[in-house]
Design an enzyme around this catalytic site. Sequence first.
Site, PDB file in Angstrom:
ATOM      1  N   LYS A  48      14.077 -24.759 -23.758  1.00 53.12           N
ATOM      2  CA  LYS A  48      13.147 -23.998 -22.918  1.00 53.12           C
ATOM      3  C   LYS A  48      11.972 -23.460 -23.723  1.00 53.12           C
ATOM      4  CE  LYS A  48      13.036 -19.548 -20.490  1.00 53.12           C
ATOM      5  NZ  LYS A  48      12.283 -18.855 -21.563  1.00 53.12           N
ATOM      6  N   ASP A  76       9.550 -20.406 -24.211  1.00 57.32           N
ATOM      7  CA  ASP A  76       9.632 -18.990 -23.875  1.00 57.32           C
ATOM      8  C   ASP A  76       8.537 -18.665 -22.865  1.00 57.32           C
ATOM      9  OD1 ASP A  76      10.475 -16.237 -24.048  1.00 57.32           O
ATOM     10  OD2 ASP A  76      11.224 -16.741 -26.040  1.00 57.32           O
ATOM     11  N   LYS A  96      13.136 -20.649 -30.547  1.00 68.90           N
ATOM     12  CA  LYS A  96      12.661 -19.500 -31.321  1.00 68.90           C
ATOM     13  C   LYS A  96      12.160 -19.968 -32.693  1.00 68.90           C
ATOM     14  CE  LYS A  96      14.381 -16.648 -28.145  1.00 68.90           C
ATOM     15  NZ  LYS A  96      13.583 -15.739 -27.311  1.00 68.90           N
ATOM     16  N   ASN A 124       0.803  -1.224   0.000  1.00 64.80           N
ATOM     17  CA  ASN A 124       0.000   0.000   0.000  1.00 64.80           C
ATOM     18  C   ASN A 124       0.835   1.274   0.000  1.00 64.80           C
ATOM     19  OD1 ASN A 124      -2.641   1.193   0.118  1.00 64.80           O
ATOM     20  ND2 ASN A 124      -2.206   1.778   2.233  1.00 64.80           N
ATOM     21  N   HIS A 148      10.976 -18.263 -14.692  1.00 62.86           N
ATOM     22  CA  HIS A 148      11.215 -17.087 -15.524  1.00 62.86           C
ATOM     23  C   HIS A 148      10.694 -15.856 -14.791  1.00 62.86           C
ATOM     24  CE1 HIS A 148      11.299 -14.306 -18.911  1.00 62.86           C
ATOM     25  NE2 HIS A 148      12.069 -15.180 -19.530  1.00 62.86           N
ATOM     26  N   SER A 154      20.781 -15.347 -19.599  1.00 65.11           N
ATOM     27  CA  SER A 154      20.051 -15.500 -20.858  1.00 65.11           C
ATOM     28  C   SER A 154      19.726 -14.129 -21.422  1.00 65.11           C
ATOM     29  CB  SER A 154      18.757 -16.294 -20.612  1.00 65.11           C
ATOM     30  OG  SER A 154      17.980 -16.387 -21.775  1.00 65.11           O
ATOM     31  N   THR A 169      16.550 -21.257 -25.519  1.00 61.04           N
ATOM     32  CA  THR A 169      15.136 -20.949 -25.679  1.00 61.04           C
ATOM     33  C   THR A 169      14.747 -21.165 -27.139  1.00 61.04           C
ATOM     34  OG1 THR A 169      15.364 -19.262 -23.968  1.00 61.04           O
ATOM     35  CG2 THR A 169      13.366 -19.194 -25.310  1.00 61.04           C
TER      36      THR A 169
END
EC number: 4.1.1.39
Length: 475
Positions: free
Chosen positions: A201, A203, A175, A123, A294, A379, A173
């Site tokens: 991995k 993503d 791609k 808060n 992650h 990474s 990762t």
Amino acid sequence: MSPQTETKANVGFKAGVKDYKLTYYTPDYETKDTDILAAFRVSPQPGVPPEEAGAAVAAESSTGTWTTVWTDGLTSLDRYKGRCYDIEPVAGEENQYIAYVAYPLDLFEEGSVTNMFTSIVGNVFGFKALRALRLEDLRIPVAYVKTFQGPPHGIQVERDKLNKYGRPLLGCTIKPKLGLSAKNYGRAVYECLRGGLDFTKDDENVNSQPFMRWRDRFVFCAEAIYKAQAETGEIKGHYLNATAGTCEEMMKRAEFARELGVPIVMHDYLTGGFTANTTLAHYCRDNGLLLHIHRAMHAVIDRQKNHGIHFRVLAKALRMSGGDHIHSGTVVGKLEGERDITLGFVDLLRDDFIEKDRSRGIYFTQDWVSMPGVLPVASGGIHVWHMPALTEIFGDDSVLQFGGGTLGHPWGNAPGAVANRVALEACVKARNEGRDLAREGNEVIREASKWSPELAAACEVWKEIKFEFPAMDTV
């Protein structure tokens, strides 16, 4: 006047507003071993004294509110209130201070990162008396640490499960991160793993989209893992992202991964939430799954140097909530990370006991006692020319993860994986022989590329790639 009204008047309750510092600024307070200690970077509004600003933070993150309330008399504020016990100006900054606040342990639910953050940062960050506020560090007392399970397994157990010792682990990762079909995705996984990587991995934003539903991805990735293991004789893994829209769906995905017999699953712990993450971590320990974490969304919280929460705090919270790996920045790649500060929170992730060291941004000595450590994952924008620096900076207990630096190889995924594995083995061998990777790293890579055409091709492709921008963070 009725007798009841007279009784209220005789209690001595005095309504109204009073300065926070009268109650919550206590420079003579001696902190206890059981207190949670916080270091806040405080930027008060013009005209607000630093003592009042620090006291306001202590009050609004513990027992205080904007006015005196009669129910204060029904409890012991002195026992439960947060206390601003020290304030120091920040060198080189105008009207900015580090305020140290101590919180009694009774304010927090055992084993709940969610409750800890709701109390300390839930808060107070919108408080009008402050222009900006950043939580720089927390000291978690041993008494509170022991209420958490922590990482499902930890560094040594992971090495034993994988039978991999004496070097960093290698990952990649897949791609493009979005758009592949499940079968093509599994093919990319297989090519990387057979080429020499330990892990591939998902993503962070690969969950269960129309082009690739989670169950199909899990099945094809498991097939790739088993095929690569049979060919190489090494244990392999793929971080199957179990993050989902509900905790129930997340657990369904983790359970299916366990049924497939794969070694590791993955979670986006900030977008998924600490309650979900802790639930998954407990399941992973009970069922023998490693848990890769992650940190998607972290820069929204930690990148501004005057406002938010520093990543070292988020890293400590993750170790408590549970995870065997977490992304930590690279120092040398495309994502931000200043070396000393990055290594400060890398030590907070891995080591049992970390001494206070302000030069590395560590405001408090932290004792994790028997809680397992977390492997930092480097990474983001890294390639074979970075391998000597990464090996020297992060050491053996780390995961070096090359996405584009594997899949961008001109000959394909498997040669890209070969190039990274050869570069890593060459750097580890050179280090073990006593060579200085910081000075001789490029020569080590050139020597290895003479007998590895895959590495030679990778060196040629990425010889000009650099990511050089000034760091945002300061101690």
